[in-house]
Design an enzyme around this catalytic site. Structure first.
Site, PDB file in Angstrom:
ATOM      1  N   LEU A  19    -108.986 -84.415  18.819  1.00  0.00           N
ATOM      2  CA  LEU A  19    -109.335 -83.515  19.917  1.00  0.00           C
ATOM      3  C   LEU A  19    -110.843 -83.378  20.093  1.00  0.00           C
ATOM      4  O   LEU A  19    -111.350 -83.398  21.216  1.00  0.00           O
ATOM      5  CB  LEU A  19    -108.718 -82.141  19.662  1.00  0.00           C
ATOM      6  CG  LEU A  19    -107.209 -82.036  19.894  1.00  0.00           C
ATOM      7  CD1 LEU A  19    -106.653 -80.779  19.235  1.00  0.00           C
ATOM      8  CD2 LEU A  19    -106.891 -82.035  21.390  1.00  0.00           C
ATOM      9  N   ASP A  38    -119.084 -83.596  12.414  1.00  0.00           N
ATOM     10  CA  ASP A  38    -117.897 -83.918  11.618  1.00  0.00           C
ATOM     11  C   ASP A  38    -118.355 -84.303  10.224  1.00  0.00           C
ATOM     12  O   ASP A  38    -119.272 -85.109  10.084  1.00  0.00           O
ATOM     13  CB  ASP A  38    -117.104 -85.062  12.254  1.00  0.00           C
ATOM     14  CG  ASP A  38    -115.659 -85.089  11.771  1.00  0.00           C
ATOM     15  OD1 ASP A  38    -115.438 -85.311  10.562  1.00  0.00           O
ATOM     16  OD2 ASP A  38    -114.753 -84.888  12.596  1.00  0.00           O
ATOM     17  N   VAL A  74    -118.691 -77.304   7.893  1.00  0.00           N
ATOM     18  CA  VAL A  74    -118.654 -75.939   8.422  1.00  0.00           C
ATOM     19  C   VAL A  74    -118.130 -74.938   7.397  1.00  0.00           C
ATOM     20  O   VAL A  74    -118.253 -73.723   7.592  1.00  0.00           O
ATOM     21  CB  VAL A  74    -117.818 -75.854   9.713  1.00  0.00           C
ATOM     22  CG1 VAL A  74    -118.410 -76.736  10.795  1.00  0.00           C
ATOM     23  CG2 VAL A  74    -116.355 -76.201   9.462  1.00  0.00           C
ATOM     24  N   TYR A 164    -101.789 -72.438   6.922  1.00  0.00           N
ATOM     25  CA  TYR A 164    -102.265 -72.841   8.239  1.00  0.00           C
ATOM     26  C   TYR A 164    -102.013 -71.740   9.278  1.00  0.00           C
ATOM     27  O   TYR A 164    -102.908 -71.380  10.057  1.00  0.00           O
ATOM     28  CB  TYR A 164    -101.562 -74.131   8.651  1.00  0.00           C
ATOM     29  CG  TYR A 164    -102.095 -74.756   9.911  1.00  0.00           C
ATOM     30  CD1 TYR A 164    -103.297 -75.455   9.911  1.00  0.00           C
ATOM     31  CD2 TYR A 164    -101.385 -74.671  11.107  1.00  0.00           C
ATOM     32  CE1 TYR A 164    -103.788 -76.040  11.068  1.00  0.00           C
ATOM     33  CE2 TYR A 164    -101.870 -75.251  12.262  1.00  0.00           C
ATOM     34  CZ  TYR A 164    -103.067 -75.936  12.251  1.00  0.00           C
ATOM     35  OH  TYR A 164    -103.549 -76.506  13.403  1.00  0.00           O
ATOM     36  N   LYS A 168    -104.790 -69.646  11.524  1.00  0.00           N
ATOM     37  CA  LYS A 168    -104.824 -69.758  12.981  1.00  0.00           C
ATOM     38  C   LYS A 168    -104.582 -68.412  13.655  1.00  0.00           C
ATOM     39  O   LYS A 168    -105.119 -68.141  14.740  1.00  0.00           O
ATOM     40  CB  LYS A 168    -103.794 -70.793  13.446  1.00  0.00           C
ATOM     41  CG  LYS A 168    -104.193 -72.231  13.102  1.00  0.00           C
ATOM     42  CD  LYS A 168    -105.585 -72.563  13.607  1.00  0.00           C
ATOM     43  CE  LYS A 168    -105.940 -74.025  13.473  1.00  0.00           C
ATOM     44  NZ  LYS A 168    -107.316 -74.312  13.932  1.00  0.00           N
ATOM     45  N   ALA A 197    -101.573 -82.005  20.312  1.00  0.00           N
ATOM     46  CA  ALA A 197    -102.121 -83.350  20.464  1.00  0.00           C
ATOM     47  C   ALA A 197    -101.746 -84.201  19.260  1.00  0.00           C
ATOM     48  O   ALA A 197    -101.553 -83.684  18.151  1.00  0.00           O
ATOM     49  CB  ALA A 197    -103.639 -83.301  20.613  1.00  0.00           C
ATOM     50  N   ARG A 200    -104.971 -86.976  13.597  1.00  0.00           N
ATOM     51  CA  ARG A 200    -104.772 -87.216  12.167  1.00  0.00           C
ATOM     52  C   ARG A 200    -103.972 -86.093  11.520  1.00  0.00           C
ATOM     53  O   ARG A 200    -103.164 -86.330  10.625  1.00  0.00           O
ATOM     54  CB  ARG A 200    -106.116 -87.346  11.450  1.00  0.00           C
ATOM     55  CG  ARG A 200    -106.864 -88.632  11.696  1.00  0.00           C
ATOM     56  CD  ARG A 200    -107.980 -88.813  10.673  1.00  0.00           C
ATOM     57  NE  ARG A 200    -108.918 -87.703  10.678  1.00  0.00           N
ATOM     58  CZ  ARG A 200    -109.741 -87.418   9.679  1.00  0.00           C
ATOM     59  NH1 ARG A 200    -109.725 -88.142   8.565  1.00  0.00           N
ATOM     60  NH2 ARG A 200    -110.593 -86.409   9.762  1.00  0.00           N
TER      61      ARG A 200
END
Length: 308
Positions: A19, A38, A74, A164, A168, A197, A200
């Site tokens: 994305l 990245d 990050v 996860y 989120k 999407a 990976r």
């Protein structure tokens, strides 16, 4: 309406593939100048290097666009300042941030996840977004139309991957908090997307019909146009969440129903006897903020008309 991004400077994290790469190439082709970030690692958080980011920069510059690569992680303190400084040193301004970087670690069920796994995921998805937002904030305020786009997930509606989903859902809350703060400044707007999407990360979906559906119908490029609109100066929304994918976008939201006021003489029994009224969704309101949500309760208790 002019839908180009001429000279606008943007930071996109996790932009070495999937994305993020789709966002970066789409926006750069329309005049935006991109810090492609990245850390080049795996989806489970094993660091790599700046090679993935540089490959996207090479792709953008070969097509006539402007971009610079960053391999900053990050999940590390100071990364937000580093990314913002790179944008300022290269182009002298910053107009938008797309917090897209993500990684996850641990098993599926709660028993298969350690607290360390949860904190690792939180540090990337939530703290990473907050680091960059905090560093970028004063520069986005000085832009004529600063924009932040965070990345949540449709998984928050329920799937048994607790690390996860927890992270989120926290991104959704972070977005609402930042949007409330941004509202006082007028031009700055903060929203979140819940994209679908084939990347990976979704490549780990077990074989079957659902995996085939994602792979065949949700290319990352089909999420890019709407995300690009969210960082455009003409975009009017603030504090919203959007389901995005397959060139489709839809608002997602939390709402408060009219609920049920129990008999004060026997509240426990009263709730037990009316479960369907507590969960009835025939009437509902989307509160604008926390105070409005409390006001809904007060209005009910005072018998004032409040529900549509």
């Amino acid at each position: 309406m002019s839908l180009d991004f001429d000279q606008r400077v943007m930071i996109i994290t996790g932009a070495g593939g999937g994305l993020g790469r789709a966002y970066a190439t789409f926006l750069a082709a329309r005049g935006a100048r991109i810090v492609v970030n990245d850390y080049g690692g795996t989806v489970h958080g094993v660091p790599g290097g700046p090679g993935m980011a540089q490959a996207v920069v090479d792709e953008i510059t070969a097509a006539g666009g402007q971009a610079v690569a960053s391999g900053a992680d990050v999940g590390v303190d100071g990364s937000g300042d580093e990314l913002v400084q790179l944008a300022l040193d290269t182009w002298g301004r910053l107009d938008a941030v797309i917090n897209n970087a993500g990684a996850t670690r641990g098993g599926v069920g709660i028993a298969d996840n350690s607290i360390e796994d949860l904190l690792f995921s939180f540090n990337i998805h939530v703290a990473g977004a907050a680091r960059l937002a905090r560093a970028a904030w004063p520069h986005l305020l000085s832009s004529d139309s600063g924009r932040i786009v965070n990345t949540s997930s449709d998984s928050i509606w329920g799937t048994p991957t607790s690390n996860y989903v927890t992270c989120k859902a926290a991104v959704f809350g972070l977005t609402r908090a930042l949007a409330a703060e941004a509202a006082a400044h007028g031009s700055l707007k903060v929203n979140t997307v819940m994209p679908s999407a084939w990347t990976r990360m979704t490549g780990g979906i077990p074989p079957g019909d659902f995996r085939d559906t994602v792979e065949n119908n949700f290319p990352p490029e089909a999420a890019a146009p709407f995300v690009a609109y969210l960082v455009h100066p003409e975009c009017p929304w603030n504090g919203e969440a959007f389901q995005v994918g397959a060139n489709r976008a839809a608002r997602e939201y939390l709402a408060v129903t009219s609920g049920f006021i129990a008999d004060q003489e026997k509240p426990l029994q009263s709730f037990a006897e009316h479960p369907e009224q507590v969960t009835d969704t025939s009437t509902w309101v989307i509160p604008g903020d926390m105070l409005e949500s409390v006001e809904l309760v007060v209005a009910d208790l005072e018998g004032r008309p409040r529900w549509p």
